[in-house]
Each structure stands twice: as structure tokens, then as C-alpha cells.
Motif scaffolding. Structure first.
Motif, short mmCIF file in Angstrom:
data_model
loop_
_atom_site.label_atom_id
_atom_site.label_comp_id
_atom_site.label_asym_id
_atom_site.label_seq_id
_atom_site.Cartn_x
_atom_site.Cartn_y
_atom_site.Cartn_z
N ASP A 320 0.83 -1.20 0.00
CA ASP A 320 0.00 0.00 0.00
C ASP A 320 0.87 1.26 0.00
O ASP A 320 1.64 1.49 0.93
CB ASP A 320 -0.92 0.00 1.23
N ILE A 321 0.73 2.06 -1.04
CA ILE A 321 1.57 3.26 -1.21
C ILE A 321 1.37 4.26 -0.08
O ILE A 321 2.27 5.02 0.26
CB ILE A 321 1.26 3.91 -2.59
N ARG A 322 0.17 4.24 0.55
CA ARG A 322 -0.14 5.22 1.60
C ARG A 322 0.81 5.11 2.78
O ARG A 322 1.06 6.08 3.49
CB ARG A 322 -1.59 5.04 2.07
N LEU A 323 1.35 3.90 3.00
CA LEU A 323 2.28 3.70 4.13
C LEU A 323 3.47 4.65 4.05
O LEU A 323 4.03 5.06 5.06
CB LEU A 323 2.77 2.25 4.15
N PHE A 324 3.87 5.01 2.82
CA PHE A 324 5.03 5.90 2.66
C PHE A 324 4.77 7.30 3.20
O PHE A 324 5.69 8.04 3.51
CB PHE A 324 5.40 6.06 1.19
N TYR A 325 3.49 7.68 3.26
CA TYR A 325 3.17 9.07 3.59
C TYR A 325 2.50 9.25 4.94
O TYR A 325 2.14 10.35 5.32
CB TYR A 325 2.31 9.67 2.47
N GLU A 326 2.28 8.14 5.65
CA GLU A 326 1.57 8.24 6.94
C GLU A 326 2.50 8.51 8.12
O GLU A 326 2.06 8.79 9.22
CB GLU A 326 0.77 6.97 7.18
N ASN A 327 3.79 8.35 7.90
CA ASN A 327 4.79 8.61 8.96
C ASN A 327 4.56 7.79 10.22
O ASN A 327 4.75 8.29 11.32
CB ASN A 327 4.83 10.10 9.31
N ASP A 328 4.13 6.56 10.06
CA ASP A 328 3.96 5.66 11.20
C ASP A 328 5.34 5.11 11.56
O ASP A 328 5.97 4.43 10.76
CB ASP A 328 3.00 4.53 10.83
N ILE A 329 5.76 5.41 12.79
CA ILE A 329 7.11 5.05 13.19
C ILE A 329 7.34 3.53 13.15
O ILE A 329 8.42 3.05 12.89
CB ILE A 329 7.41 5.65 14.60
N ARG A 330 6.24 2.77 13.37
CA ARG A 330 6.38 1.29 13.35
C ARG A 330 6.75 0.81 11.95
O ARG A 330 7.48 -0.15 11.76
CB ARG A 330 5.07 0.62 13.78
N PHE A 331 6.25 1.53 10.94
CA PHE A 331 6.57 1.19 9.56
C PHE A 331 7.98 1.68 9.21
O PHE A 331 8.83 0.93 8.74
CB PHE A 331 5.53 1.82 8.63
N LEU A 332 8.22 2.96 9.51
CA LEU A 332 9.48 3.58 9.09
C LEU A 332 10.70 2.97 9.77
O LEU A 332 11.78 2.88 9.17
CB LEU A 332 9.43 5.09 9.37
N SER A 333 10.54 2.52 11.01
CA SER A 333 11.72 2.03 11.73
C SER A 333 12.18 0.66 11.21
O SER A 333 13.18 0.13 11.66
CB SER A 333 11.46 1.97 13.23
N GLN A 334 11.44 0.09 10.27
CA GLN A 334 11.88 -1.20 9.71
C GLN A 334 12.96 -1.04 8.65
O GLN A 334 13.49 -2.02 8.14
CB GLN A 334 10.68 -1.92 9.09
N PHE A 335 13.24 0.20 8.27
CA PHE A 335 14.19 0.40 7.16
C PHE A 335 15.54 0.88 7.64
O PHE A 335 15.63 1.50 8.67
CB PHE A 335 13.60 1.38 6.14
#
Ligand code: FA5
Length: 335
Positions: A320-335
């Protein structure tokens, strides 16, 4: 009773003063204030005193109790080793790690893509996100009322100013100020007033490519794009060139890559098609060359515009492309 109170207090204060350990302090406390402590017992007798002296003796007794408690506390404090005191920092405890930032997956992807093209001899150019109608449309062979403008629903800031809908206007800006050979890539953010879904957003990233020289061919375009995809995914992935239309290229193609999320079976990301469109491309239209003052008889060129978000989704298996723009730290910290 008052005399007895005084005697207890005096004796206890002396003992407290002479105490040499926190354990001793505890013992004194028990002797005085425990259930069977001397002071406790004395206080219990208060109720048997005649009512006329009871309040006065009670006051003195409570004062004595408070005094002894304070003395006990103070002495205990001075006897407690430093490292056992709560307010003191224990430097031997394991530390707390501060939050560490990480690079956004789109930035990682963008940098990697630029790196690959740089390795193939492309230079990086940039252009403004607030663009004029001329560069975004007209110079790219889309005069006012051209139906191709509908392909890119636009956020207008005024009659003539808009948020660029693609990175292609930078082609014009670069060609206006330089002469062939030109070999550039242009990464950047673009905006479209589009319906949002798992694969489309109203803000996304593109990377424009442009190569202009004498004798540039569509075969070279295919070669460069195939080499790029193989390098980017570190695998030989099937590419599909579909005939398409862009007013600024002729012939034009859209390039699909086999959906790496469902491996071609069909999923929400590829809308069940098994393929995902990642870029548009083609040979630069002679009319565009004429606009920037190049001789279309002498020069030819190819151009492409790829969707960085789509490539990042495929690379990292993000559905889901929206994940890139939601700034959810749980998502972003995986990278
Ligand atoms: C263009 O924008 C052309 N400027 C590309 C081009 C450049 C053609 C040079 C020829 C020569 P298109 O609208 O198809 O084309 O978008 C290009 C890519 O951007 C798409 O393949 C897709 O990967 C990505 N893209 C388009 N719309 C969206 C969106 N709403 N969200 C995310 N990515 C998108």
C-alpha cells in the motif's frame, strides 16, 4: 507521663545518634514505634488520662513522636551507602538507548536508482515543484484544451502556475539551457489530483531520464531500462513494453514489471493483472526538439519517467503506497 516521655525521647535520640548501621536504626524504630514499642505503649495510655490534661499530654507526645521519626529518617539517610539512595544516579546501570532515526524507504530507493543511472553515465538535474503551465504542458506538446492534459489531473495555484504533475518539464528546462549530448536523470516529487488507492497517491516521486544525441535509438532505451531493472532488483525480471501515448514522445511505451508481490498471480497492488506499470517512455517528439531549438533532423533522443514509489513497493514487498506518507514510526523504523 510527661517525664517518662522526655526520658524516652532523650534516650532514643542518643541511641539514634550512636547508631552505626541502617539495621540498627530499624531496631531502634521497632523498640520505639513498633507494636510493642515503648512510645506506642505510652501513647496507648493517653486515653486513660483525665480529660483536662489529655490534650496537652497528647500534643507533647505527638511532638516527641514526630521528632523521633525525623531523627530516625535523617540518621538512616546518612548511613545508607550512596548507591542505595534512590535519587542518586547509578552509573553501572545499563543505559537507555535514544531513538535512532532511519532513512525513509523512498529516499533509500531514490538514492539507489540515481546511483545506478549515475553508473551508466547519467548526470542529476533538478527543477521546481511549482511549475508554469508552459513547462508542465505546453512545451511538452500539450497546448491548452489538449485532451492529454486529462491524463494528469492538476492542482492549479493560479491560471498559469501549478504543482508539477510529472518531472518531464525539467527535460525542457535542461534542453533550453544546454546543447546535446545530454544524458540526465531528474528525481523529484510530483502532484496529481487523483483518487487515492493502494497504488496511487496524490503526491509521489518520479525519476525522469533523458538522453539526446545523434543516432539515439529505441533499442538503446530498451537496453538501458532492462539493465537498470536487473541491477535494481538484482535479478532478471520480466519487463513488458506496451505501446502507449504521450504527446511528447513518439513512439511511446509504458513499461510493466511482473508483480513481485504476487509473482504474477494477481493481487490488490497489481489490481489482479500480475503486472505493475512502473514507467512511461518513448523517443522525444520532434516538435519538442523544435521548441527548444534543436534540429530534429540531426538529433534524436529517448526519455522515460518512472514511478519511484512503485519501485520501492516492489523492492520491499509493500502492498500500500499510503504507508510511505503516513509517517507511522512502526513502519518507518523497519528500514
Ligand atoms: C508520465 O508522468 C510521463 N511524464 C512519463 C514519461 C516521461 C513518458 C518521459 C515519456 C517520456 P505517467 O503518468 O504514466 O507518465 O507516470 C509515470 C509513472 O509514475 C507511472 O508509470 C507510475 O509508476 C507513476 N505514477 C503515476 N501516477 C501515480 C500515482 N498517482 N501514484 C504513484 N505513482 C504514480
Amino acid at each position: 507521663m510527661k517525664a517518662e516521655l522526655e526520658e524516652i525521647t532523650k534516650g532514643a535520640l542518643k541511641r539514634i545518634e550512636n547508631a552505626q548501621s541502617p539495621e540498627e536504626i530499624e531496631r531502634i524504630k521497632l523498640d520505639l514505634l513498633g507494636r510493642k514499642g515503648r512510645l506506642t505503649q505510652l501513647l496507648r495510655q493517653l486515653k486513660d488520662l483525665p480529660p483536662e490534661i489529655r490534650p496537652e499530654v497528647g500534643r507533647v507526645a505527638n511532638q516527641a513522636k514526630a521528632k523521633l521519626e525525623a531523627a530516625l529518617k535523617e540518621r538512616r539517610n546518612s548511613l545508607t551507602p550512596l548507591h542505595q539512595k534512590r535519587e542518586v544516579l547509578d552509573v553501572t546501570l545499563p543505559g537507555k538507548r535514544p531513538w535512532e532515526g532511519s532513512i525513509h524507504p523512498l529516499t533509500i530507493t531514490l538514492q539507489r536508482i540515481v546511483e545506478i543511472f549515475y553508473g551508466m553515465g547519467f548526470e542529476v538535474a533538478e527543477g521546481p515543484e511549482v511549475e508554469t503551465d508552459y513547462y508542465n504542458f505546453e512545451a511538452l506538446n500539450m497546448p491548452p484544451d489538449h485532451p492529454a492534459r486529462d491524463m494528469q489531473d492538476t492542482y492549479y495555484l493560479s491560471k498559469d502556475l501549478l504543482l508539477r504533475t510529472h518531472t518531464s518539464p525539467v527535460q525542457i528546462r535542461v534542453m533550453e539551457r544546454s546543447q546535446p549530448p545530454i544524458r540526465i536523470v531528474v528525481p523529484g516529487r510530483v502532484y496529481r489530483h487523483e483518487a487515492i488507492n493502494a497504488r496511487s497517491f496524490t503526491v509521489f516521486y518520479q525519476l525522469e531520464g533523458l538522453y539526446v544525441d545523434e543516432g539515439v535509438t529505441f533499442g538503446q532505451l530498451k537496453g538501458v531500462l532492462t539493465a537498470f531493472i536487473n541491477e535494481f532488483f538484482a535479478a532478471e525480471l520480466p519487463l513488458r513494453f506496451r505501446p502507449s501515448f504521450f504527446p511528447f514522445t513518439e513512439p511511446s511505451a509504458e513499461v510493466d514489471i511482473r508483480c513481485v508481490i504476487c509473482r504474477g498471480k494477481g493481487c490488490s497492488v497489481c489490481k489482479g493483472r500480475g503486472w505493475l506499470e512502473i514507467l512511461g517512455a518513448g523517443m522525444v517528439d520532434p516538435a519538442v526538439f523544435q521548441r527548444v531549438g534543436y534540429d530534429p533532423e540531426r538529433f534524436s533522443g529517448y526519455a522515460f519517467g518512472l514511478g519511484i514509489d512503485r519501485l520501492a513497493m516492489l523492492k520491499y514487498g509493500i502492498d500500500d503506497i499510503r504507508l510511505f506518507y503516513e509517517n507511522d514510526i512502526r513502519f518507518l523504523s523497519q528500514f
